[in-house]
Scaffold this active site. Structure first.
Site, PDB file in Angstrom:
ATOM      1  N   LYS A 108     -11.228   0.261   5.034  1.00  0.00           N
ATOM      2  CA  LYS A 108     -12.295  -0.532   5.643  1.00  0.00           C
ATOM      3  C   LYS A 108     -12.245  -0.475   7.166  1.00  0.00           C
ATOM      4  O   LYS A 108     -11.244  -0.084   7.764  1.00  0.00           O
ATOM      5  CB  LYS A 108     -12.221  -1.984   5.151  1.00  0.00           C
ATOM      6  CG  LYS A 108     -12.711  -2.142   3.712  1.00  0.00           C
ATOM      7  CD  LYS A 108     -12.787  -3.600   3.289  1.00  0.00           C
ATOM      8  CE  LYS A 108     -13.448  -3.715   1.909  1.00  0.00           C
ATOM      9  NZ  LYS A 108     -13.504  -5.107   1.428  1.00  0.00           N
TER      10      LYS A 108
ATOM     11  N   ARG B 292      -7.487  -3.286  -4.913  1.00  0.00           N
ATOM     12  CA  ARG B 292      -8.699  -2.499  -5.184  1.00  0.00           C
ATOM     13  C   ARG B 292      -8.750  -1.379  -4.153  1.00  0.00           C
ATOM     14  O   ARG B 292      -8.878  -1.643  -2.950  1.00  0.00           O
ATOM     15  CB  ARG B 292      -9.941  -3.389  -5.095  1.00  0.00           C
ATOM     16  CG  ARG B 292     -11.242  -2.679  -5.422  1.00  0.00           C
ATOM     17  CD  ARG B 292     -12.419  -3.637  -5.328  1.00  0.00           C
ATOM     18  NE  ARG B 292     -13.684  -2.986  -5.657  1.00  0.00           N
ATOM     19  CZ  ARG B 292     -14.440  -2.316  -4.781  1.00  0.00           C
ATOM     20  NH1 ARG B 292     -14.068  -2.229  -3.498  1.00  0.00           N
ATOM     21  NH2 ARG B 292     -15.576  -1.756  -5.167  1.00  0.00           N
TER      22      ARG B 292
END
Length: 274
Positions: free
Chosen positions: A221, A255
Site C-alpha cells: 500500500k 491479507r
C-alpha cells in the site's frame, strides 16, 4: 479462536494468510494482470501451494478515487471466477471482497465461504441481515464514506479511540442479528492519512481488547511506498516488515499479494514466541 468455514473449523490462534485475487482493471497493484481463466487459475494455484488459507476475490477496486462499478458488473465479474476456482480447486476457502449484500449472497450460494466488507455494512442496509441469514464468517473493516471520497474524511478526535468506538457499534448491531464469526480489520489506507496509518499500526495491540480475530491488510500500500519514495512494485520488503510488526501486535490474518513471504513472516514470528 476459530471460525467456521463451510463446516471446517479454522484455528486463528496460529495466524493465517489470505491471498488477494483482484479481477478489476484498476486495482492499485495488480489491476488487469489476470486477464484470462488460465492466468487466474495459475495465480490461485501458486497462492494455495505457497500456503494461503483463504483466497480473497475482489471485483470492485476500493483504492482512493476508484471508478464506481455497478452491482451487475461486479457480479458478472466475480461469480464466474468463484465457479472457475471451485471447479479446479474444490477445497478452496474463498472470501468475497464486496460491500453489496446481493453480490455476497450470490457468491456464497456459488460456494464462497466468507464475506470481506470494507464498509462493515454501512454501504448496504441489507448486508448484516444477509450475513446473519447466511451464517458465514464476516470481516468488517473500518472506513468512512466511500472509496471515492474517503480520503476527505480523515479528521478524528482520537484516531484509535474513534475506530474502537466504530467497531463497538458495528459489533453490537451484528451480534443482535445473530452473526457469530466476526473478524475486524482496522482499514489501513481507508480514510486515513499516511501518518495516521503508522499511528494505527503503532497502537494495533489495543484492538485485542475487542476479543475478535484481527485482519491486517498493508500489502504494497501507499503507506509503504510513499514513505519510502518508491512504488508498489518495490514495496515487498516494506510489506514484510510491517506484516511482522502486525503479527507481533496480535494479527490473526495477513491479507497479502505475496503469500510465500507472508508465510515466512508468520513462521519466524512464531519461532520467537516459542
Amino acid at each position: 479462536m476459530t471460525i467456521n468455514c463451510k463446516g471446517k473449523l479454522i484455528d486463528l490462534s496460529s495466524p493465517k494468510v489470505m491471498g488477494i485475487l483482484n479481477i478489476t482493471p484498476d486495482s492499485f497493484f495488480d489491476g488487469g494482470i489476470h486477464k484470462n481463466e488460465k492466468e487466474i487459475l495459475l495465480h490461485v494455484e501458486k497462492m494455495l501451494n505457497e500456503g494461503a488459507t483463504f483466497i480473497d476475490i475482489g471485483a470492485y477496486s476500493s483504492k482512493p478515487n476508484a471508478d464506481h462499478v455497478s452491482e451487475a458488473e461486479e457480479l458478472s465479474r466475480i461469480r464466474p471466477i468463484v465457479n472457475l476456482i471451485l471447479k479446479e480447486f474444490p477445497e478452496t476457502l474463498i472470501s468475497i471482497d464486496t460491500f453489496r449484500s446481493h453480490v455476497a449472497k450470490q457468491c456464497i450460494e456459488a460456494g464462497a465461504c466468507m464475506i470481506n466488507d470494507i464498509s462493515a455494512g454501512n454501504l448496504d442496509d441489507n448486508m448484516l441481515r444477509t450475513i446473519a441469514d447466511l451464517q458465514v464468517p464476516y470481516i468488517m473493516m473500518h472506513m468512512r464514506g466511500t472509496p471515492q471520497n474517503m480520503q476527505q474524511q480523515t479528521s478524528y478526535d482520537n484516531l484509535v479511540k474513534d475506530i474502537l468506538f466504530y467497531f463497538s457499534e458495528r459489533l453490537s448491531v451484528a451480534r443482535a442479528l445473530g452473526i457469530i464469526d466476526i473478524i475486524i480489520d482496522p482499514g489501513f489506507g481507508f480514510a486515513k492519512t499516511l501518518e495516521q496509518n503508522y499511528e494505527l499500526l503503532n497502537k494495533l495491540e489495543l484492538f485485542n481488547m475487542i476479543e475478535k480475530p484481527l485482519l491486517v491488510g498493508v500489502s504494497r500500500k501507499s503507506m509503504i511506498y510513499k514513505k519510502l519514495k518508491t512504488t508498489a512494485n518495490e514495496a515487498l520488503n516494506g510489506t514484510s516488515i510491517l506484516n511482522t510488526i502486525a503479527l507481533q501486535k496480535g494479527a490473526s490474518i495477513l491479507r497479502v499479494h505475496d503469500v510465500k513471504e507472508a508465510i515466512e513472516c508468520i513462521k519466524l514470528v512464531e519461532s520467537l514466541s516459542r
